[in-house]
Design an enzyme around this catalytic site. Sequence first.
Site, PDB file in Angstrom:
ATOM      1  N   ASP A  91      40.809  75.183  30.108  1.00 30.16           N
ATOM      2  CA  ASP A  91      40.178  76.175  29.383  1.00 30.16           C
ATOM      3  C   ASP A  91      39.017  76.481  29.933  1.00 30.16           C
ATOM      4  OD1 ASP A  91      39.138  73.771  28.639  1.00 30.16           O
ATOM      5  OD2 ASP A  91      38.612  74.677  26.672  1.00 30.16           O
ATOM      6  N   GLU A 158      38.716  72.061  26.296  1.00 28.75           N
ATOM      7  CA  GLU A 158      37.289  71.251  26.481  1.00 28.75           C
ATOM      8  C   GLU A 158      36.086  71.983  26.038  1.00 28.75           C
ATOM      9  OE1 GLU A 158      34.173  69.590  29.268  1.00 28.75           O
ATOM     10  OE2 GLU A 158      34.547  71.540  28.836  1.00 28.75           O
TER      11      GLU A 158
HETATM   12 ZN   LIG Z   1      33.912  72.255  32.559  1.00 28.10          ZN
END
Ligand SMILES: [Zn+2]
Length: 427
Positions: A91, A158
């Site tokens: 992401d 993340e």
């Molecule tokens: Zn990163």
Amino acid sequence: MATGDPTEAVLRYLDERRQEIIEFTAELVATPSPNPPGDERAVARLIQDRMQKLGLMGAEVRARAPERPNLLYCQPGWAGTPRLILNGHMDTKPVGDEDRKLWRTDPLCPTIVGDKLYGLGAADMKGGLAAIIYAAAALRALDRPLRGDLLLILTANEEAPGEYGANWLVKNHPIQADFCLVADTAGMESDFDGLHICARNTVLFKIKVYGTQMHSSISDRFPSVNASVKMGWVLWRMAKDLKLHYEPHPLYPKGPTVNLGDLVSGGQAYGTFPGYAEFGSDIRIIPGMTVDGVERDLEEFLAQLRREDPELRVELEILGRGRPEEWKWLRGDEPFVGILQAASERVLGRRPPLAGFPAFTDAFWFHSYAGIPAIPAYGPGLLPLAHGPNEYVSLEAVVQASQIYALAALEYLDSWSGEPQCASKTK
Ligand SMILES: [Zn+2]
């Protein structure tokens, strides 16, 4: 199949595919995965297709929700030990510049200018993803299996709160490995200018201030406490006088970083005297500090303010509790760290010094939760460019990263014959 010296073979494999690695990085950037809202399906499909073309067969999807896939791939070695994870997140942060006034190029359309590839997530961390995938492909192309297992773990989520990525994975799928390298954006002033052996945990908190909500026309005639004004005073005092207790750490000479007022809000409406105001903040703590310790310091500080101003009604709320509060840190003398420094020296012509990463990465989940020692960030790209407009990655650094990972993995998985660092975690 490559023959001869395996070190030369992996370097040659990656050198010959320089353009392919660059084009794949561009394809990853052209396949948006902004988070929020968070949907890694398209980028995961692109990666799976490329892995299959490179002979990396059998990657599995593990997902808490269909739109949040994590990809797990294992390239088995003949002995199955040691086991090394190369990790990256799929992401990115959102563009954050909706009317496109800050970006000079279309953030979703990769644009190459000289050695720089501009686009959302180029540095954080689609260049790093391309590098670990091609490093695995270079090892796969050798004419024999290595001794140990190479795992690629490509995670969702993340960049935003929520349990879909590494944090969900380590709790729901036991992962066994001896070491993990997180290929996240690592450079500060130049690519690979430090090999990070520790990172910082974050304490998020809110300061809530209460006042007298009432008709504002009579605030001077009846007892009234303005929550917004009190909050402003608390914020100012905190900026001026808050002291945190900690032991100095050689890799963090500046200590913790205190960011006050990340979010500020207060008041209810025009004509209503403010009865409530709050601000949110974050503190990046250094090794040795704990969330509990920061909470104690904040509570003591607020108690002092209450003594100074008996009218002050203030509360502290610590956010995001529930994860282990203690980071585990690499000692710096783990075999893989030295191996990675030597591989870097071979590729870059210089040995990166050990350093402390200023931010939080998925290494936390692998190391502190799953007990797998992890390098928090050692990937292409500069951290000051991540999460901002005109993010770019050096194409040379992406190719160099793939070479460094391949050389280090080769040395660790093939030649390293010491005891596994996590004996209980190996299969
Ligand atoms: Zn990163």
